[in-house]
Design an enzyme around this catalytic site. Structure first.
Site, PDB file in Angstrom:
ATOM      1  N   ALA A  82      39.872  48.839  46.604  1.00 32.74           N
ATOM      2  CA  ALA A  82      39.306  47.802  45.745  1.00 32.74           C
ATOM      3  C   ALA A  82      40.159  46.548  45.831  1.00 32.74           C
ATOM      4  CB  ALA A  82      39.280  48.272  44.280  1.00 32.74           C
ATOM      5  N   THR A 124      39.211  52.019  35.805  1.00 30.80           N
ATOM      6  CA  THR A 124      40.242  51.362  35.012  1.00 30.80           C
ATOM      7  C   THR A 124      39.842  51.252  33.540  1.00 30.80           C
ATOM      8  OG1 THR A 124      41.251  49.184  34.653  1.00 30.80           O
ATOM      9  CG2 THR A 124      39.205  49.186  35.848  1.00 30.80           C
ATOM     10  N   ASP A 125      40.831  51.172  32.663  1.00 31.85           N
ATOM     11  CA  ASP A 125      40.539  50.953  31.236  1.00 31.85           C
ATOM     12  C   ASP A 125      39.874  49.594  31.000  1.00 31.85           C
ATOM     13  OD1 ASP A 125      42.792  49.346  31.712  1.00 31.85           O
ATOM     14  OD2 ASP A 125      44.028  50.233  30.126  1.00 31.85           O
ATOM     15  N   GLU A 126      40.033  48.678  31.971  1.00 26.37           N
ATOM     16  CA  GLU A 126      39.496  47.321  31.768  1.00 26.37           C
ATOM     17  C   GLU A 126      37.979  47.286  31.674  1.00 26.37           C
ATOM     18  OE1 GLU A 126      41.213  44.105  33.886  1.00 26.37           O
ATOM     19  OE2 GLU A 126      43.208  44.989  33.877  1.00 26.37           O
ATOM     20  N   TYR A 149      36.801  40.975  37.957  1.00 22.65           N
ATOM     21  CA  TYR A 149      37.367  42.246  38.436  1.00 22.65           C
ATOM     22  C   TYR A 149      36.808  43.422  37.656  1.00 22.65           C
ATOM     23  CZ  TYR A 149      40.582  46.210  38.468  1.00 22.65           C
ATOM     24  OH  TYR A 149      41.094  47.490  38.511  1.00 22.65           O
ATOM     25  N   LYS A 153      34.320  46.624  38.704  1.00 21.46           N
ATOM     26  CA  LYS A 153      34.682  48.050  38.543  1.00 21.46           C
ATOM     27  C   LYS A 153      33.647  48.761  37.666  1.00 21.46           C
ATOM     28  CE  LYS A 153      37.969  49.890  39.837  1.00 21.46           C
ATOM     29  NZ  LYS A 153      38.281  50.589  41.126  1.00 21.46           N
ATOM     30  N   LEU A 189      52.351  42.137  36.929  1.00 21.68           N
ATOM     31  CA  LEU A 189      53.373  41.736  35.954  1.00 21.68           C
ATOM     32  C   LEU A 189      54.770  42.307  36.239  1.00 21.68           C
ATOM     33  CD1 LEU A 189      53.806  40.211  33.156  1.00 21.68           C
ATOM     34  CD2 LEU A 189      53.751  42.494  32.163  1.00 21.68           C
TER      35      LEU A 189
HETATM   36  P1  NAD Z   1      46.134  47.546  45.513  1.00 20.85           P
HETATM   37  O1  NAD Z   1      45.549  46.183  45.483  1.00 20.85           O
HETATM   38  O2  NAD Z   1      47.601  47.714  45.560  1.00 20.85           O
HETATM   39  O3  NAD Z   1      45.544  48.338  46.768  1.00 20.85           O
HETATM   40  C1  NAD Z   1      44.187  48.276  47.134  1.00 20.85           C
HETATM   41  C2  NAD Z   1      44.047  48.875  48.535  1.00 20.85           C
HETATM   42  O4  NAD Z   1      42.659  48.884  48.855  1.00 20.85           O
HETATM   43  C3  NAD Z   1      44.765  48.066  49.618  1.00 20.85           C
HETATM   44  O5  NAD Z   1      45.436  48.941  50.490  1.00 20.85           O
HETATM   45  C4  NAD Z   1      43.628  47.343  50.333  1.00 20.85           C
HETATM   46  O6  NAD Z   1      43.908  47.099  51.700  1.00 20.85           O
HETATM   47  C5  NAD Z   1      42.492  48.349  50.169  1.00 20.85           C
HETATM   48  N1  NAD Z   1      41.161  47.735  50.230  1.00 20.85           N
HETATM   49  C6  NAD Z   1      40.706  46.656  49.532  1.00 20.85           C
HETATM   50  N2  NAD Z   1      39.417  46.406  49.870  1.00 20.85           N
HETATM   51  C7  NAD Z   1      39.061  47.344  50.784  1.00 20.85           C
HETATM   52  C8  NAD Z   1      37.873  47.625  51.504  1.00 20.85           C
HETATM   53  N3  NAD Z   1      36.768  46.868  51.364  1.00 20.85           N
HETATM   54  N4  NAD Z   1      37.847  48.678  52.345  1.00 20.85           N
HETATM   55  C9  NAD Z   1      38.947  49.456  52.513  1.00 20.85           C
HETATM   56  N5  NAD Z   1      40.118  49.226  51.876  1.00 20.85           N
HETATM   57  C10 NAD Z   1      40.165  48.188  51.021  1.00 20.85           C
HETATM   58  O7  NAD Z   1      45.496  48.287  44.271  1.00 20.85           O
HETATM   59  P2  NAD Z   1      46.110  49.411  43.304  1.00 20.85           P
HETATM   60  O8  NAD Z   1      46.829  48.777  42.204  1.00 20.85           O
HETATM   61  O9  NAD Z   1      46.779  50.445  44.153  1.00 20.85           O
HETATM   62  O10 NAD Z   1      44.759  50.013  42.698  1.00 20.85           O
HETATM   63  C11 NAD Z   1      44.070  51.062  43.366  1.00 20.85           C
HETATM   64  C12 NAD Z   1      42.832  51.425  42.572  1.00 20.85           C
HETATM   65  O11 NAD Z   1      43.201  51.846  41.263  1.00 20.85           O
HETATM   66  C13 NAD Z   1      41.851  50.276  42.382  1.00 20.85           C
HETATM   67  O12 NAD Z   1      40.543  50.786  42.515  1.00 20.85           O
HETATM   68  C14 NAD Z   1      42.099  49.801  40.963  1.00 20.85           C
HETATM   69  O13 NAD Z   1      40.928  49.259  40.399  1.00 20.85           O
HETATM   70  C15 NAD Z   1      42.490  51.095  40.289  1.00 20.85           C
HETATM   71  N6  NAD Z   1      43.408  50.968  39.130  1.00 20.85           N
HETATM   72  C16 NAD Z   1      44.569  50.274  39.242  1.00 20.85           C
HETATM   73  C17 NAD Z   1      45.441  50.214  38.160  1.00 20.85           C
HETATM   74  C18 NAD Z   1      46.756  49.465  38.235  1.00 20.85           C
HETATM   75  O14 NAD Z   1      47.428  49.334  37.217  1.00 20.85           O
HETATM   76  N7  NAD Z   1      47.180  48.983  39.387  1.00 20.85           N
HETATM   77  C19 NAD Z   1      45.113  50.871  36.967  1.00 20.85           C
HETATM   78  C20 NAD Z   1      43.897  51.560  36.886  1.00 20.85           C
HETATM   79  C21 NAD Z   1      43.058  51.610  37.996  1.00 20.85           C
HETATM   80  O1  DAU Z   2      44.606  48.094  32.940  1.00 20.91           O
HETATM   81  C1  DAU Z   2      44.490  48.513  34.271  1.00 20.91           C
HETATM   82  C2  DAU Z   2      44.541  47.311  35.168  1.00 20.91           C
HETATM   83  O2  DAU Z   2      45.892  46.872  35.162  1.00 20.91           O
HETATM   84  C3  DAU Z   2      44.076  47.575  36.588  1.00 20.91           C
HETATM   85  O3  DAU Z   2      42.722  47.924  36.570  1.00 20.91           O
HETATM   86  C4  DAU Z   2      44.298  46.352  37.476  1.00 20.91           C
HETATM   87  O4  DAU Z   2      43.978  46.666  38.826  1.00 20.91           O
HETATM   88  C5  DAU Z   2      45.749  45.956  37.396  1.00 20.91           C
HETATM   89  O5  DAU Z   2      45.960  44.769  38.139  1.00 20.91           O
HETATM   90  C6  DAU Z   2      46.163  45.738  35.950  1.00 20.91           C
HETATM   91  O6  DAU Z   2      45.480  44.574  35.380  1.00 20.91           O
HETATM   92  P1  DAU Z   2      46.224  43.575  34.376  1.00 20.91           P
HETATM   93  O7  DAU Z   2      45.523  42.284  34.398  1.00 20.91           O
HETATM   94  O8  DAU Z   2      46.464  44.225  33.071  1.00 20.91           O
HETATM   95  O9  DAU Z   2      47.646  43.508  35.146  1.00 20.91           O
HETATM   96  P2  DAU Z   2      48.611  42.262  35.499  1.00 20.91           P
HETATM   97  O10 DAU Z   2      49.874  42.869  36.023  1.00 20.91           O
HETATM   98  O11 DAU Z   2      47.928  41.235  36.305  1.00 20.91           O
HETATM   99  O12 DAU Z   2      48.900  41.655  34.063  1.00 20.91           O
HETATM  100  C7  DAU Z   2      49.432  42.457  33.003  1.00 20.91           C
HETATM  101  C8  DAU Z   2      49.538  41.563  31.786  1.00 20.91           C
HETATM  102  O13 DAU Z   2      50.552  40.578  32.018  1.00 20.91           O
HETATM  103  C9  DAU Z   2      48.276  40.792  31.470  1.00 20.91           C
HETATM  104  O14 DAU Z   2      48.127  40.696  30.056  1.00 20.91           O
HETATM  105  C10 DAU Z   2      48.527  39.404  32.054  1.00 20.91           C
HETATM  106  C11 DAU Z   2      50.036  39.251  31.918  1.00 20.91           C
HETATM  107  N1  DAU Z   2      50.680  38.442  32.970  1.00 20.91           N
HETATM  108  C12 DAU Z   2      50.443  38.748  34.275  1.00 20.91           C
HETATM  109  C13 DAU Z   2      51.020  38.007  35.276  1.00 20.91           C
HETATM  110  C14 DAU Z   2      50.750  38.326  36.730  1.00 20.91           C
HETATM  111  C15 DAU Z   2      51.546  37.409  32.622  1.00 20.91           C
HETATM  112  O15 DAU Z   2      51.780  37.157  31.413  1.00 20.91           O
HETATM  113  N2  DAU Z   2      52.128  36.673  33.624  1.00 20.91           N
HETATM  114  C16 DAU Z   2      51.899  36.927  34.944  1.00 20.91           C
HETATM  115  O16 DAU Z   2      52.440  36.198  35.810  1.00 20.91           O
END
Ligand code: NAD
Ligand code: DAU
Length: 346
Positions: A82, A124-126, A149, A153, A189
């Site tokens: 994603a 995701t919780d979002e 985003y 999802k 973050l």
């Molecule tokens: P990330 O951005 O680090 O990694 C995403 C990966 O997906 C990358 O390797 C990218 O190359 C690949 N990708 C993107 N588009 C693609 C496509 N069209 N085909 C094939 N590969 C593709 O993301 P992450 O933080 O590891 O998140 C992974 C999953 O977990 C996502 O679906 C995200 O919505 C979900 N998620 C993330 C969090 C979080 O806090 N990071 C929390 C809850 C859910």
């Molecule tokens: O809740 C799950 C989600 O968490 C996942 O689905 C997403 O893929 C993942 O990116 C993450 O989303 P958030 O928007 O919560 O994460 P981010 O790290 O971008 O931001 C966390 C919080 O910090 C949010 O309230 C925004 C704030 N923030 C973020 C950045 C990058 C800042 O205050 N400053 C910053 O520079």
């Protein structure tokens, strides 16, 4: 079992592949990843030569790429692939619809044809939107996504549900809170703030810094996803959460304290557009049904994560080059000296 892991070169996917190869050495993993800016095969350098691991470069939104992966024989699918960064979705929603919605549908269709035993959508919780000061998201909370985003999802979640209802595809959806840990791309973050602090540069906190997120170590998330893949009741949604709600300012202050850096590095910047105020998860169902519990306490997990970034400077210096620099400059301007403008839409 042969598991197709999509997005396995990203943050959570790479941790998941490592988890499966360690905990289930009898299994095989096919990693299908398009290697976008967030995908990095270096994240998997330690399993590269494992005979149970195979990599295919491909896009989940392209049926030919997906067919190539399925031609190897697939029993289970875990879809991590994603576009994952909210700020980028505000700048360019289209890429999110393509990968997250269309990509999921292409994958579902292939999984249906292949009659896989289980399809797990990593959500995701979002998708539940934003909470006030009280309350928790349960699996029954209506979807109310607020960013491009989270809308993409939520769209994917509904398609997954539809493939279960319409075609009987055995599936689960997991909805997890914010992850942290090794190999997280430093636009998010926690790694961003660690790296800024290490360089004595300003830490850009959006708005008033009082937005709340629930933090979970990536290893705990991976264990939850794996339990759901193997034992989740078909058709069910499972929330996964850390029971560790903190304001962004609390997280940033903790990072500064761990690194022995001054609070004066905090810089309040323009808020993210449509910024969700609070996420908090009720994850009782996965605990009750599958026995999952978080095992890594945040104070320990954050120390380990900070150490990991200290010890892997070359990794993050490399991923912060190229395309990332353009995004960084657009998003914040030169954050080294000036007040950045986080979340602006231009
Ligand atoms: P990330 O951005 O680090 O990694 C995403 C990966 O997906 C990358 O390797 C990218 O190359 C690949 N990708 C993107 N588009 C693609 C496509 N069209 N085909 C094939 N590969 C593709 O993301 P992450 O933080 O590891 O998140 C992974 C999953 O977990 C996502 O679906 C995200 O919505 C979900 N998620 C993330 C969090 C979080 O806090 N990071 C929390 C809850 C859910
Ligand atoms: O809740 C799950 C989600 O968490 C996942 O689905 C997403 O893929 C993942 O990116 C993450 O989303 P958030 O928007 O919560 O994460 P981010 O790290 O971008 O931001 C966390 C919080 O910090 C949010 O309230 C925004 C704030 N923030 C973020 C950045 C990058 C800042 O205050 N400053 C910053 O520079």
């Amino acid at each position: 079992m042969r598991i197709l892991v999509t997005g396995g070169a990203g943050f959570i996917g790479s941790n998941y592949i490592r988890y499966v190869l360690r905990e289930h050495p009898e299994d095989e993993v096919i990693n299908l990843d398009a290697l976008t800016y967030a995908g990095n095969l270096e994240n998997l350098h330690d399993v590269e030569y494992n005979s149970h691991y195979h990599f295919i470069k491909g896009d989940i939104a392209r049926p030919d790429d997906v067919s190539k992966a399925f031609s190897l024989g697939v029993h289970g699918v875990v879809n991590f692939a994603a576009e994952s960064h909210v700020d980028r979705s505000i700048l360019n929603p289209e890429a999110f619809i393509r990968s997250n919605v269309l990509g999921t549908q292409v994958l579902l269709e292939a999984a249906r044809q292949a009659k896989v035993d289980k399809f797990v959508q990593v959500s995701t919780d979002e998708v539940y939107g934003s909470l006030g000061e009280q309350g928790y998201f349960t699996e029954e909370t209506p979807l109310a996504a607020n960013s491009p985003y989270s809308a993409s999802k939520a769209g994917a979640d509904l398609l997954v549900r539809a493939y279960g209802q319409t075609y009987g595809l055995p599936l689960n959806i997991t909805r997890c809170s914010n992850n942290y840990g090794p190999y997280q791309f430093p636009e998010k973050l926690i790694p961003l703030m660690i790296i800024q602090a290490l360089a004595d540069k300003p830490l850009p906190v959006y708005g008033d810094g009082q937005n709340v997120r629930d933090w979970l170590h990536v290893e705990d998330h991976c264990r939850g996803v794996d339990m759901v893949l193997r034992r989740g009741r078909p058709g069910e949604v499972y929330n996964i959460g850390g029971h560790h709600e903190r304001t962004n300012l609390e997280i940033v202050n903790q990072i500064l304290a761990e690194l022995g850096k001054p609070l004066s590095l905090v810089q309040f910047v323009q808020d993210r557009l449509g910024h969700d105020r609070r996420y908090a998860m009720n994850a009782d169902k996965i605990t009750r049904e599958l026995g999952w519990q978080p095992q890594i306490d945040f104070p320990i997990g954050i120390q380990q994560t900070i150490r990991w970034y200290l010890e892997h400077r070359e990794w993050w210096e490399r991923v912060r080059s190229g395309e990332y620099q353009e995004y960084f400059a657009h998003q914040y301007g030169d954050r080294t000296e000036n007040t950045p403008a986080g979340g602006r839409a231009e």
